[in-house]
Design a protein around this motif. Structure first.
Motif, PDB file in Angstrom:
ATOM      1  N   ARG A  33       0.831  -1.216   0.000  1.00  0.00           N
ATOM      2  CA  ARG A  33       0.000   0.000   0.000  1.00  0.00           C
ATOM      3  C   ARG A  33       0.858   1.255   0.000  1.00  0.00           C
ATOM      4  O   ARG A  33       0.446   2.316   0.463  1.00  0.00           O
TER       5      ARG A  33
ATOM      6  N   ARG B  54      -0.658   2.227  -3.642  1.00  0.00           N
ATOM      7  CA  ARG B  54      -1.812   3.120  -3.607  1.00  0.00           C
ATOM      8  C   ARG B  54      -2.166   3.686  -4.986  1.00  0.00           C
ATOM      9  O   ARG B  54      -3.323   3.603  -5.409  1.00  0.00           O
TER      10      ARG B  54
ATOM     11  N   SER C  98      -3.616   0.944  -7.323  1.00  0.00           N
ATOM     12  CA  SER C  98      -4.974   0.509  -7.005  1.00  0.00           C
ATOM     13  C   SER C  98      -6.012   1.484  -7.563  1.00  0.00           C
ATOM     14  O   SER C  98      -7.075   1.063  -8.030  1.00  0.00           O
TER      15      SER C  98
ATOM     16  N   VAL D 238      -6.683  -4.294  -2.174  1.00  0.00           N
ATOM     17  CA  VAL D 238      -5.363  -3.919  -1.666  1.00  0.00           C
ATOM     18  C   VAL D 238      -5.153  -4.598  -0.321  1.00  0.00           C
ATOM     19  O   VAL D 238      -5.970  -4.459   0.591  1.00  0.00           O
TER      20      VAL D 238
ATOM     21  N   HIS E 192      -1.824  -6.167   2.534  1.00  0.00           N
ATOM     22  CA  HIS E 192      -0.433  -5.968   2.927  1.00  0.00           C
ATOM     23  C   HIS E 192       0.032  -7.206   3.678  1.00  0.00           C
ATOM     24  O   HIS E 192      -0.734  -8.164   3.883  1.00  0.00           O
TER      25      HIS E 192
END
Length: 289
Positions: A166, A172, A175, A191, A193
């Protein structure tokens, strides 16, 4: 290895050839194209990356200017360098090579860049334009990943894309970009992690996986649905050895996979050239059809 390779070297060469044609058309109209870089400190990896960008510029006849500052450069020194490139008519766009030394504030430096000259696509204004669905300058690695997929005939529209990571430079913005309701995009994006519970089951649901966490071997073959497309965008180093977020056995399961070297990296640098020539075209009041 059963997977086909997503050949970033080949696609980047195609992109550079197209950029070279655009540079030549601008030159014929009396417009020079230049890419600047601010390099602060003595990090060897950053220095190598700036040198590679200079070579890329030479290959497409874009002028290159590097401003070098020592590791003890102050915030005021860096901001003054930014202002000098903002004002330089010979510089179409520029980057500040990250990471900066720890005593400097990278957010303040990014804010100081003229958004129209932001070659990296990381200025808050440009990230905001992307979030609003009207991208102008897109971060280079996300743009490069999308271009790499497009040129291998991989369809994003309607696909489930899982982005592992992310971060500001890849996860970011990718996405947002991939989910835009536009031709060639329009993916359903999840998304995640490295600390997400049951990460493996989420990754296994994906048609396309982009691993961008900077955690070596995070995505393994057992986590990938057979026939998926897998992009290793996160990297780290063990000494001088480049490590991928993808374990080697991913290639035994996926339909397409990026190589450890020659996948996303060349595309990132190629899209930096695209952002630079587009900045020159905008300034000249021209747009590529």
């Amino acid at each position: 290895m059963g997977a086909k390779l997503l050949d970033g070297e080949r696609v980047a060469a195609e992109v550079r050839a197209e950029v070279r044609d655009r540079v030549e058309r601008l030159r014929a109209a009396g417009v020079r194209v230049g890419l600047g870089a601010i390099l602060v400190g003595d990090d060897p990896a950053s220095a190598r990356y700036v040198e590679m960008k200079a070579r890329d510029c030479a290959s497409v006849e874009i002028a290159s200017r590097v401003v070098r500052l020592g590791p003890d450069a102050s915030q005021a020194d860096v901001l003054a360098a930014v202002e000098s490139l903002n004002a330089d008519p010979e510089v179409s766009a520029f980057i500040v090579q990250l990471p900066l030394p720890r005593h400097l504030d990278p957010d303040a430096v990014l804010w100081a860049i003229d958004p129209a000259k932001d070659a990296d696509g990381l200025h808050p204004v440009n990230l905001g334009e992307l979030a609003l669905g009207r991208p102008r300058v897109v971060a280079c690695t996300p743009a490069g990943i999308v271009e790499l997929l497009h040129r291998h005939g991989i369809v994003l529209d309607g696909a489930h894309l899982v982005v592992v990571g992310r971060g500001l430079t890849i996860g970011r913005p990718l996405s947002i970009l991939a989910s835009l309701p536009r031709a060639g995009l329009n993916a359903a994006v999840t998304v995640v992690h490295s600390r997400v519970r049951d990460l493996a089951s989420i990754v296994r649901s994906a048609d396309i996986v982009v691993a961008a966490a900077g955690s070596p071997g995070l995505v393994t073959g057992a986590m990938v649905r057979p026939g998926a497309v897998v992009v290793g965008a996160g990297t780290s180093f063990e000494g001088r050895r480049l490590l991928s977020d993808l374990a080697d056995d991913v290639a035994d399961v996926a339909a397409w996979v990026t190589p450890r070297i020659g996948g996303v990296g060349p595309m990132t640098r190629a899209m930096l050239l695209v952002n630079t020539v587009e900045a020159a075209e905008r300034r000249a009041g021209r747009s590529e059809p």
